[in-house]
Design a protein around this motif. Structure first.
Motif, PDB file in Angstrom:
ATOM      1  N   ASP A 208      -7.282   1.165 -15.143  1.00 24.82           N
ATOM      2  CA  ASP A 208      -7.059   2.075 -14.020  1.00 24.82           C
ATOM      3  C   ASP A 208      -6.954   3.516 -14.489  1.00 24.82           C
ATOM      4  OD1 ASP A 208      -7.024  -0.196 -12.467  1.00 24.82           O
ATOM      5  OD2 ASP A 208      -4.850  -0.197 -12.142  1.00 24.82           O
TER       6      ASP A 208
ATOM      7  N   GLU B 284      -6.495   7.637  -4.636  1.00 23.77           N
ATOM      8  CA  GLU B 284      -6.933   6.267  -4.897  1.00 23.77           C
ATOM      9  C   GLU B 284      -5.715   5.372  -5.136  1.00 23.77           C
ATOM     10  OE1 GLU B 284      -9.947   3.393  -5.336  1.00 23.77           O
ATOM     11  OE2 GLU B 284     -10.379   5.534  -5.153  1.00 23.77           O
TER      12      GLU B 284
ATOM     13  N   TYR C 281      -4.965   2.378  -7.088  1.00 29.03           N
ATOM     14  CA  TYR C 281      -5.418   1.470  -8.136  1.00 29.03           C
ATOM     15  C   TYR C 281      -4.489   0.248  -8.171  1.00 29.03           C
ATOM     16  CZ  TYR C 281      -8.068   5.571  -9.717  1.00 29.03           C
ATOM     17  OH  TYR C 281      -8.914   6.643  -9.776  1.00 29.03           O
TER      18      TYR C 281
END
Length: 318
Positions: free
Chosen positions: A119, A135, A137
């Motif tokens: 990640d 985002e 992850y």
């Protein structure tokens, strides 16, 4: 790939403040790279920032910065700073590290090391390219991070990788793999996981000293402190040393450190530590290269020869 020849900085026998002259000498000796480390001494970035000025010809790399001791944004900022100081010459090496470093020393959480490394790699590739990242992850979430000044040349990113899953991630999504504590004969097994086109980097511990027993005595302490860490124990199981190292692991688990040291066979020490006179050491390093190592990163250990002399005599042009 052009053959690289790296050196670990700082040196074992001197502080960073006293290393300028020797670091500045490295390019003339034929060293192409300098690589930092980050355990419990210097951090992974400051030595490289100084080396960027002291030895402006060399490539700079971190081997490695843990992904769980800094937040993703801070890690991106540090990498961007180095990439700006040394455009096209900085390589960011990241890795999972270990529970001791992440949890016991840095009050972090060592969880899902493969996923956290993956990640972080994916986040850094976007952030260092100048993207605004929002985002979720698997192991963390970033909301609206964008570097104030993204580097004109994003650094390459390489992963610390010891076993097939992480090695394949390094080959598929990163720019290279860094490994550690392996013998020349082990290189081919590691190389088989990443293919011929992925850069393979390894730190090699080298002691220029012809007193074999003295070297082995010192080296056993180093080996025991590393090979009893679960990730390294698993690495050497995979490499085929599980049974020969079992007595060491059992003694260590029982708290008998002296028995653990004595249980490490001489051949394991000789496999994993490069030692002998300078010519013998250089020949051994070249065995790693012949077996598929692109970038040996030497870490000269204190021995009969002073480290500054060892650095000069281990150089590829010596």
């Amino acid at each position: 790939m052009t053959q690289n020849w790296g050196m670990t900085i700082p040196f074992y026998d001197r502080s960073l403040s006293k290393a300028q002259d020797l670091i500045a000498e490295l390019p003339a000796l034929g060293y192409t790279d300098v690589w930092s480390a980050e355990v419990n001494g210097t951090d992974g970035f400051v030595p490289l920032a100084l080396a960027a000025q002291w030895a402006p010809q060399v490539r700079l790399g971190s081997a490695i910065v843990p992904v769980s001791t800094r937040g993703p944004g801070l890690l991106a900022m540090s990498a961007a700073t180095l990439a700006d100081l040394a455009p096209g010459r900085f390589v960011l090496g990241i890795g999972a590290s270990s529970p001791a470093i992440v949890e016991r020393w840095n009050a972090g959480t060592f969880a899902k090391p493969y996923a956290r490394t993956r990640d972080t790699l994916r986040f850094l590739k976007r952030a260092l390219a100048g993207e605004k990242v929002s985002e979720a992850y698997e192991t963390f979430e970033v909301k609206g991070f964008k570097l104030e000044r993204a580097p004109k040349t994003p650094p390459k990113i390489v992963l610390a990788a010891l076993r097939p899953r992480m090695l394949r991630l390094a080959a598929e999504e990163a720019d290279g793999a860094i490994t550690n504590w392996l013998a020349p004969a082990d290189v081919q097994k590691v190389r088989a996981e990443i293919g011929p086109d992925t850069e393979l980097i390894a730190r090699l511990f080298v002691c220029v000293d012809e007193d074999t027993e003295r070297v082995r005595e010192t080296a056993r302490w180093m080996l025991a402190s590393y090979l009893t860490v679960p990730v390294y124990a698993a690495f050497h199981d995979w490499l085929g040393r599980g049974e020969v190292l079992r007595p060491m692991h059992e003694a260590w688990a029982a708290g008998d450190r002296q028995a653990a040291l004595k249980a490490i066979p001489d051949e394991v020490v000789d496999d994993l530590i490069v030692h002998g006179d300078a010519a013998t050491c250089r020949a051994r390093i070249k065995e790693y290269v012949a077996n598929g190592l692109d970038t040996p990163v030497l870490a000269p250990l204190p021995g009969a020869m002073p480290i500054d002399q060892a650095v000069r005599e281990l150089a590829p042009e010596a």
